[in-house]
Design a protein around this motif. Structure first.
Motif, PDB file in Angstrom:
ATOM      1  N   GLU B 299     -15.726   2.844  69.916  1.00  0.00           N
ATOM      2  CA  GLU B 299     -15.471   2.638  71.248  1.00  0.00           C
ATOM      3  C   GLU B 299     -16.651   3.254  71.902  1.00  0.00           C
ATOM      4  O   GLU B 299     -16.706   4.102  72.861  1.00  0.00           O
ATOM      5  CB  GLU B 299     -14.186   3.353  71.741  1.00  0.00           C
ATOM      6  N   TYR B 363     -15.566  -0.028  79.656  1.00  0.00           N
ATOM      7  CA  TYR B 363     -14.410  -0.429  78.450  1.00  0.00           C
ATOM      8  C   TYR B 363     -14.832   0.446  77.157  1.00  0.00           C
ATOM      9  O   TYR B 363     -14.093   0.364  76.428  1.00  0.00           O
ATOM     10  CB  TYR B 363     -14.424  -1.829  78.394  1.00  0.00           C
ATOM     11  N   GLN B 411      -4.729   8.366  74.314  1.00  0.00           N
ATOM     12  CA  GLN B 411      -4.032   7.194  75.105  1.00  0.00           C
ATOM     13  C   GLN B 411      -3.816   7.444  76.441  1.00  0.00           C
ATOM     14  O   GLN B 411      -3.268   8.434  76.878  1.00  0.00           O
ATOM     15  CB  GLN B 411      -2.438   7.008  74.530  1.00  0.00           C
ATOM     16  N   ASN B 414      -4.647   3.150  81.247  1.00  0.00           N
ATOM     17  CA  ASN B 414      -5.638   1.842  81.236  1.00  0.00           C
ATOM     18  C   ASN B 414      -6.372   1.791  79.803  1.00  0.00           C
ATOM     19  O   ASN B 414      -7.194   1.074  79.480  1.00  0.00           O
ATOM     20  CB  ASN B 414      -6.495   1.874  82.459  1.00  0.00           C
ATOM     21  N   HIS B 415      -5.967   2.792  78.760  1.00  0.00           N
ATOM     22  CA  HIS B 415      -6.269   2.770  77.421  1.00  0.00           C
ATOM     23  C   HIS B 415      -7.777   2.906  77.481  1.00  0.00           C
ATOM     24  O   HIS B 415      -8.411   2.691  76.459  1.00  0.00           O
ATOM     25  CB  HIS B 415      -6.104   1.366  76.953  1.00  0.00           C
ATOM     26  N   ILE B 416      -8.102   3.512  78.333  1.00  0.00           N
ATOM     27  CA  ILE B 416      -9.589   3.898  78.294  1.00  0.00           C
ATOM     28  C   ILE B 416      -9.731   5.473  78.370  1.00  0.00           C
ATOM     29  O   ILE B 416      -9.127   6.165  79.047  1.00  0.00           O
ATOM     30  CB  ILE B 416     -10.508   3.678  79.592  1.00  0.00           C
ATOM     31  N   SER B 417     -10.420   6.159  77.459  1.00  0.00           N
ATOM     32  CA  SER B 417     -10.477   7.555  77.245  1.00  0.00           C
ATOM     33  C   SER B 417     -11.453   8.192  77.406  1.00  0.00           C
ATOM     34  O   SER B 417     -12.599   7.597  77.288  1.00  0.00           O
ATOM     35  CB  SER B 417      -9.952   7.867  75.835  1.00  0.00           C
ATOM     36  N   LYS B 455      -4.650  -0.293  71.586  1.00  0.00           N
ATOM     37  CA  LYS B 455      -5.125   0.312  72.681  1.00  0.00           C
ATOM     38  C   LYS B 455      -6.659  -0.239  72.961  1.00  0.00           C
ATOM     39  O   LYS B 455      -7.152  -0.674  73.856  1.00  0.00           O
ATOM     40  CB  LYS B 455      -5.515   1.759  72.395  1.00  0.00           C
ATOM     41  N   ARG B 456      -7.349  -0.501  71.865  1.00  0.00           N
ATOM     42  CA  ARG B 456      -8.552  -1.151  71.813  1.00  0.00           C
ATOM     43  C   ARG B 456      -8.633  -2.552  72.265  1.00  0.00           C
ATOM     44  O   ARG B 456      -9.670  -3.171  72.673  1.00  0.00           O
ATOM     45  CB  ARG B 456      -9.003  -1.115  70.440  1.00  0.00           C
ATOM     46  N   ARG B 458      -5.770  -3.937  74.531  1.00  0.00           N
ATOM     47  CA  ARG B 458      -5.175  -4.138  75.731  1.00  0.00           C
ATOM     48  C   ARG B 458      -6.133  -3.858  76.889  1.00  0.00           C
ATOM     49  O   ARG B 458      -6.004  -4.015  77.998  1.00  0.00           O
ATOM     50  CB  ARG B 458      -4.034  -3.620  75.935  1.00  0.00           C
ATOM     51  N   LYS B 459      -7.092  -2.729  76.571  1.00  0.00           N
ATOM     52  CA  LYS B 459      -7.948  -2.102  77.376  1.00  0.00           C
ATOM     53  C   LYS B 459      -8.749  -3.600  78.067  1.00  0.00           C
ATOM     54  O   LYS B 459      -9.313  -3.088  79.142  1.00  0.00           O
ATOM     55  CB  LYS B 459      -8.861  -1.325  76.971  1.00  0.00           C
TER      56      LYS B 459
END
Lengths: 174, 596, 293
Positions: B299, B363, B411, B414-417, B455-456, B458-459
Motif C-alpha cells: 500500500e 488510496y 482496518q 474507508n479501508h485507508i490506514s 480492504k485493498r 474495496r478502498k
C-alpha cells in the motif's frame, strides 16, 4: 564465548558481580529464546527443559544481583551487556528442530562447561583478591550446575539411537 | 482564407524536416495561433526516414488532424514509408523536391488526385543561396510562409535566435534560403487561396511543449520529489526533465541500472515518505510488474507513467499504439486493482498527472498514467494553466493517538490506514510483499488474506464514482455513441463535431479513468445508446474487451480497432457513424425506437 | 573499541516481538543478534533506521528488528534501499539478504550501488544454498555440489562475493561468521559507521540443507582472523589476493577499508539540491518554463 572491552586486571568486585549478573541474564534470555524456537517448531519436551534452564539462570542471577545490591547499593555499573558474548548462553548452533530432551540437556551441559572454562581462563588475569574469590566461587558453581544437568540426564531413559530425521516430515518449501 | 491547415512533411533525417516543423510551430505560436505537432521516425538513430505533422489553427486544436492540406516530400521513398500517417487526399497541395526527377503528373500516390502538385527545386535553391543543400528545410519554411502566410518574420526570428550563438554567417545563409522560398512561392501562386486567417490572439502568452515535458512538470508541481527510471523510447524525456529541475525542489532523480531498479528506487522513496514516480514504455512496464504488485500489497503510493508504443516486445519503438491497457490493468499476479488513468493531450496530461499523484497518495496505491507516443512527443500550443485551481492531496499520516498503538494496515471504515514513514517516532512497522496482519507482521492465514484483499480492493469503490474523470459531450440522450481514450480521443472529439454538424445525433465518452471500470458511469452512458463504436488503436480491441468483461454492453456497440501506427481520421469515424445510423434505420424501418 | 556504558540504546531495544521462523540452529539467529548489538553500539534510535531485504530465509531479518523494515521482492533489496537513502539521506539504511538474493537474481544491482557509493550497509547471509525453496543450488555453491537441482553434482563455478565487490571498488568489504559473534558485531558496527557503500559477507550456515563442512564446526576449522594474519585493510590488492581463498578458507575481519572514503552519492545530492534550489521559481510557476515569447 568472548568479551569486549573488559579489563580483567582492573575489575572491581562491584563490576565483577555485575558481570556475573549479566552472564546469567544472557544465558536466561538465550534459553527463553531456545524455548520459543522449540515452540515454533513443535518440540515441546525440549522447550520445557529450556524453560527450566531459563528459570535456574534467572534464580542465580537474582541471587547475585541481591548480593551486589547489599554490598554496593545502586552505585552505577561499569559493565554492560554489550561486553559479553555467549559466556554461559548456549550457542545458537546448539538448537535443532525436534531435538530430544537428551540433546537439549547435552546442549545445556556444553554451555555450563563453556562458562566454567570462561572463569578458569579469566582467573589468572585478576588482581583483586575479592574478585578472585568470587570468580573461584562462580567457577565451582558451574561445576555444580553441570552436575545438576548430568543428574537430569541420568534420569532419562536411553535414547533409541535412531535419528529423528528418519521419522519426521521433511522441511516445507516457502 | 482558412482557419486551419494541416502540414505533413517527410524526408530523411538529414533533410532536417522535423527541425523545420519545430520552427514552424514555434513561429505560429509566437504569432498567437493554436497548434499541434507530431513526429514519426524510422528506427535509425541518425538519417532514417522522419516526418512531422503540424496543424495550425485560429481555434484550439483537438488533434493532429486528418488528411493533409499540405504535403511536403523531400523524397518519395521516405514519404511513402509513413503511409496512413501522412494521408494525401483530393484537397491536398503536394509540394516535392524536383530533384527526385518525378514528373508532376506521375507522383507515386495511388488512387488519389491531389488538388495541386508542385515540384520545387528545393535542393538547388538551398545550394545556390545558402551554399549548402542542408538548408533545404529553411527553403521549405520560406515556401510555407509565401504560400500560406504562416511564420513569415517569426520563423526567421526563431532561427536567428537559435543560431546567433554560432555565427552571423550561418544566420545570413538561412535568411537567403528562406527568402528564396518566399520568392518562389510568390512567383508561383497556388490555384486556390490557402492562406490562414490572422490569429485572433496575437501577442497572448502561450505555452508550447510536449506531453513528456508537461507530464514531468505536472509531477513536480504535484510534489513529486523522486524519480527512478531507465532510458526507454518514447518516455525518456520525462526522466530528462527531472534531471534538470527536480533538484531545485529538494528532490532527487536516479537513472537506475535497469527498469526494475528504477521502479524499485521509486518504491523505496515512497516508503521513505516522499512522492515518487517512474516512467517507461511497454518493455519496461513488463519488467516492472513485480514491483507494481509489491507497491499494491505494501500500500505504497507511486505513479508509473507508461508511454505506449507498438508492441509486443520491442515492437514499434517510435510509433504510437494503445495496446498496453491489459498490461497496465492486469500485469502482476494476484487479485489487485491498480488505477489506470489516460490523458488525451498535452494540455490535459497536466491535470491527469496531478490527479494520478492525488489518487496514489489518497488510496496508497500505484497508479498508472497511460500516455502514448503521440501525446508524449507531440508539441502543442496551450493557453496558460492556472495551477492554483488544482488541489494537491497528500497521504494520510498517523496522528499522535494513531501512534499510541500503531497499526500500519489498520482496518478502517474507508479501508485507508494512516501511513507512517522512517524517521517518524512511534510509527515503525514492517512493510512487506508477504501477506500481513494489521500491524504488518507476516502471516499465512487464509482468513487474514481474504480480509486484507477485501480492504485493498474495496478502498477503490469511491474512485469508481468519480464522474469528473469522464468527459461526456454531445446529446446525452443520443442513440449513437463513441467511446475513445488517449490520443484517439482527440480524433473522436473532432469526429463528434463533424458528425453533429452533419445532423447525426451522437455523443462521445472520453474516460480519463480506464481502470477500475466505473460500471455505473458506463451504464448511465449506455442507457440511450443503440449503436456505437469503441475506437482504439489496439488490434485486440483491448478496451472493448475490458468493457465487455465488466458490463453488459448495448447490442449495437461495436469495436473500431486497429494496430498502432495506423492513425484514425475524423472523417472515417464520421463515415462509420453514418453507416451505423443506416443500419439502425433499416432495423427500425425508418423510425428510431428505444431498444427493449 | 570499548563499549560505551552510558549508551542510550541496548541490544534488546532493537529486538522486535516477532518470533523468527528460522530453523533452530540457523546461523541467522547469531546474525540478527550481531545486528542488535552493532545498532546498540551506534545508538541510532530504531525509528531512524530503515532495514530492507529481498526474499529468502535471511530476508525475514528486518521483521525481527524494531527498525522500519521492508521485506520486498526477490533480489531487489538494494534498488529499494537506494531509493530510500536518496529520498531521505538522514536515515540509516541497511540492506540484507541471502546469497541467491544478492548474487543471483539481484546480482546486477550491487555493482551499481558500489559505483554510486550510496551510504548503505549490505549484509549478505551466505549459506551456499537456497533454503527457503528446499535446498537448490545457489550462486555460491561449490562446483560439484549435489543438491536437488544438481543430483549429479554442480557443473558451475561459484561466484566469489568478496572478489566481486572488491573488483567494483566498494569502500568497505568484510567477512564475518557466527563462529565469532563478538567479531561479527564489531564488523557490522564498523560497516554501518563507514561513510559509503559497505559490504559484509556473513558465512551463516544452513542447518537444514548445508553441508557438514559448512556448519559451525567446519567453519571454525577453516577460519582465520585477518588481523592475526597481519593483513593491512588499506591494501586493496592484498585484500583481493586473500579473497581468492573464498570457499577454502574463512577469513574473518575487514578485507578492505578505503582509508580516504570517497564522497557519498547521498551527500553529493544534498550539495546539488542546495546549489540549485537557491534561485528556483516556486513549483507553482514551473509551467513558465514552457512560455515561448
Amino acid at each position: 564465548m568472548t568479551t569486549r572491552g573488559i579489563d580483567f586486571k582492573a575489575l572491581s568486585l562491584k563490576d565483577a558481580l555485575d558481570l556475573a549478573v549479566l552472564i546469567e541474564q544472557e544465558a536466561k534470555e538465550r534459553y527463553e529464546e531456545f524455548a520459543a524456537q522449540m515452540d515454533q517448531h513443535r518440540t515441546p519436551d525440549a522447550a520445557r527443559f529450556f524453560r527450566y534452564m531459563a528459570l535456574n539462570e534467572a534464580k542465580h542471577g537474582e541471587a547475585l544481583a541481591a548480593r551486589r545490591a547489599e554490598l554496593f547499593g545502586a552505585a552505577p555499573s561499569a559493565v554492560t551487556r554489550a561486553m559479553i558474548f555467549d559466556i554461559e548462553a548456549p550457542d545458537y548452533d546448539a538448537a535443532r528442530a525436534f531435538m530430544s530432551p537428551r540433546q537439549a540437556m547435552t546442549a545445556a551441559l556444553a554451555s555450563e562447561v563453556k562458562a566454567h572454562t570462561f572463569f578458569v581462563e579469566a582467573l589468572p588475569a585478576l588482581k583483586d583478591a575479592d574478585v578472585k574469590a568470587l570468580f573461584e566461587e562462580l567457577r565451582d558453581e558451574e561445576v555444580e550446575h553441570q552436575d545438576l544437568v548430568k543428574a537430569e540426564l541420568a534420569k532419562l531413559p536411553p535414547d533409541s539411537g535412531l535419528s529423528d530425521e528418519d521419522f519426521v516430515d521433511g522441511p516445507t518449501a516457502q | 482564407m482558412r482557419k486551419d491547415l494541416v502540414f505533413g512533411m517527410a524526408g530523411s533525417g538529414g533533410d532536417g524536416i522535423v527541425s523545420a516543423g519545430d520552427s514552424l510551430l514555434q513561429a505560429a505560436s509566437a504569432e498567437g495561433y493554436h497548434g499541434v505537432m507530431t513526429k514519426s521516425f524510422g528506427s535509425q538513430i541518425r538519417g532514417g526516414e522522419s516526418s512531422c505533422r503540424v496543424r495550425i489553427s485560429t481555434e484550439p486544436v483537438l488533434n493532429p488532424g486528418g488528411n493533409l492540406d499540405v504535403a511536403v516530400a523531400l523524397n518519395w521513398e521516405d514519404f511513402l514509408k509513413f503511409g496512413a500517417e501522412l494521408p494525401v487526399a483530393g484537397s491536398t497541395v503536394v509540394i516535392y523536391e524536383a530533384a527526385t526527377g518525378v514528373p508532376e503528373n506521375q507522383i507515386p500516390l495511388v488512387g488519389v488526385t491531389p488538388l495541386q502538385v508542385i515540384a520545387v527545386p528545393i535542393a538547388e535553391m538551398a545550394k545556390s543561396t545558402a551554399g549548402t543543400e542542408r538548408a533545404k528545410n529553411t527553403v521549405v519554411l520560406g515556401l510555407i510562409a509565401g504560400w500560406f502566410g504562416i511564420g513569415g518574420e517569426a520563423v526567421m526570428k526563431g532561427i536567428s535566435k537559435k543560431l546567433a550563438k554560432k555565427s552571423q554567417e550561418l544566420v545570413d545563409a538561412n535568411q537567403k534560403a528562406f527568402d528564396a522560398g518566399v520568392v518562389f512561392a510568390k512567383t508561383h501562386p497556388l490555384k486556390a487561396d490557402m492562406t490562414v486567417e490572422p490569429s485572433k490572439t496575437k501577442g497572448a502568452v502561450k505555452l508550447l511543449t510536449d506531453g513528456n515535458d508537461m507530464c514531468a512538470a505536472a509531477a513536480i508541481f504535484a510534489g513529486c520529489q523522486f524519480f527512478g527510471g531507465y532510458p526507454i523510447t518514447p518516455s525518456t524525456e520525462i526522466m530528462q526533465f527531472f534531471t534538470s529541475h527536480v533538484w531545485k525542489y529538494g528532490g532527487a532523480v536516479l537513472q537506475a541500472e535497469d527498469e526494475i531498479a528504477g521502479i524499485g528506487a521509486a518504491v523505496g522513496a515512497s516508503f521513505a515518505g516522499r512522492k515518487a514516480m517512474t516512467a517507461t514504455s511497454g518493455p519496461g512496464l513488463s519488467l516492472k510488474s513485480e514491483m507494481m504488485g509489491l507497491a499494491s500489497i505494501a500500500e505504497l503510493p507511486l505513479v508509473i507513467v507508461d508511454v505506449q508504443r507498438g508492441g509486443p516486445s520491442t515492437g514499434l519503438p517510435t510509433k504510437t499504439e494503445q495496446s498496453d491497457f491489459f498490461a497496465a490493468a492486469f500485469s502482476a499476479h494476484g487479485d489487485v486493482i491498480r488505477p489506470v488513468l489516460a490523458p488525451t493531450s498535452v494540455a490535459d496530461i497536466f491535470r491527469i498527472t496531478v490527479e494520478a499523484f492525488n489518487i496514489a497518495e489518497y488510496y496508497q496505491t500505484p497508479v498508472i498514467v497511460l500516455s502514448d507516443q503521440e501525446i508524449a512527443s507531440r508539441k502543442e500550443t496551450l493557453d496558460p494553466i492556472d495551477t492554483s485551481q488544482f488541489k494537491i492531496v497528500n497521504r494520510l499520516l498517523p496522528t499522535g493517538s494513531d501512534l499510541q498503538d500503531y497499526k500500519r494496515f489498520k482496518q478502517t471504515e474507508n479501508h485507508i490506514s494512516p501511513i507512517s514513514h522512517p524517521g517518524m517516532l512511534g510509527g515503525t512497522y514492517l512493510a512487506s510483499g508477504i501477506e500481513h496482519v494489521e500491524s504488518g507482521a507476516p502471516t499465512n492465514s487464509g482468513s487474514v488474506h481474504a480480509r486484507m484483499n477485501d480492504k485493498r480492493i474495496r478502498k477503490f469503490d469511491p474512485l469508481k464514482e468519480r464522474k469528473d474523470l469522464f468527459e461526456i459531450t454531445g446529446n446525452p440522450d443520443a442513440p449513437l455513441a463513441l467511446i475513445a481514450w488517449g490520443s484517439v480521443a482527440g480524433v473522436c472529439r473532432e469526429a463528434l463535431q463533424m458528425a453533429r454538424e452533419q445532423g447525426l445525433d451522437v455523443k462521445l465518452m472520453v474516460p480519463y479513468l480506464l481502470y477500475p471500470v466505473a460500471e455505473q458511469t458506463y451504464r448511465d452512458f449506455f442507457a440511450s445508446v443503440q449503436k456505437g463504436l469503441v475506437v482504439e488503436q489496439s488490434h485486440l480491441a483491448q478496451t472493448f474487451k475490458v468493457l465487455r468483461m465488466h458490463l453488459d454492453l448495448p447490442k449495437g456497440l461495436q469495436s473500431l480497432a486497429r494496430s498502432g501506427a495506423n492513425p484514425f481520421l475524423p472523417g472515417e469515424i464520421v463515415a462509420a457513424l453514418h453507416h451505423l445510423l443506416s443500419e439502425l434505420q433499416r432495423s427500425h424501418e425508418g423510425k428510431l425506437q428505444p431498444q427493449e | 573499541m570499548s563499549a560505551n556504558a552510558t549508551c542510550e540504546f541496548q541490544a534488546k531495544d532493537y529486538k522486535s516481538d516477532l518470533k523468527p521462523i528460522w530453523c533452530p540452529g540457523c546461523g541467522d539467529y547469531s546474525v540478527v543478534q550481531g545486528i542488535y548489538r552493532a545498532l546498540a553500539a551506534i545508538g541510532r534510535p530504531p525509528h531512524e533506521v530503515a532495514f530492507i531485504s529481498g526474499i529468502g530465509c535471511s530476508s525475514r531479518i528486518p521483521g525481527y528488528t524494531t527498525a522500519y523494515g521492508f521485506n520486498t521482492v526477490h533480489g531487489r533489496a538494494l534498488p529499494i534501499a537506494q531509493g530510500i537513502k536518496l529520498a531521505n539521506p538522514d536515515l540509516m539504511v541497511l540492506a540484507a539478504g541471502g546469497d541467491g538474493d544478492g548474487f543471483s537474481i539481484g546480482g546486477g544491482h550491487i555493482a551499481h550501488l558500489i559505483r554510486r557509493n550510496i551510504d548503505i550497509t549490505y549484509l549478505v547471509m551466505d549459506n551456499q544454498i537456497y533454503g527457503l525453496t528446499k535446498g537448490q543450488l545457489s550462486p555460491t555453491s561449490q562446483k560439484g555440489r549435489t543438491t536437488c537441482t544438481s543430483p549429479y553434482g554442480s557443473l558451475e563455478n561459484p561466484v566469489n562475493p568478496l572478489l566481486y565487490v572488491l573488483a567494483y571498488g566498494a569502500g568497505f568489504v568484510a567477512q564475518a561468521s557466527p563462529t565469532d559473534l563478538a567479531g561479527m558485531a564489531a564488523i557490522i558496527e564498523e560497516a554501518i559507521r563507514f561513510p559509503g557503500f559497505a559490504f559484509v559477507n556473513i558465512q551463516s550456515p544452513c542447518v537444514t540443507y548445508g553441508e557438514e563442512a559448512q556448519q559451525i564446526k567446519g567453519l571454525k576449522a577453516i577460519s582465520e582472523n585477518l588481523s592475526s594474519l597481519g593483513h593491512n585493510p588499506a591494501d586493496r590488492l592484498a585484500a583481493m589476493d586473500l579473497a581468492q581463498h573464498y570457499g577454502e578458507k574463512l577469513h574473518l575481519g575487514v578485507f578492505y577499508r578505503n582509508p580516504e572514503p570517497a564522497p557519498t552519492y547521498d551527500a553529493l545530492i544534498r550539495e546539488r539540491q542546495a546549489a540549485l534550489s537557491k534561485d528556483a521559481p516556486p513549483k507553482e510557476r514551473i509551467l513558465d518554463l514552457f512560455i515561448k515569447k
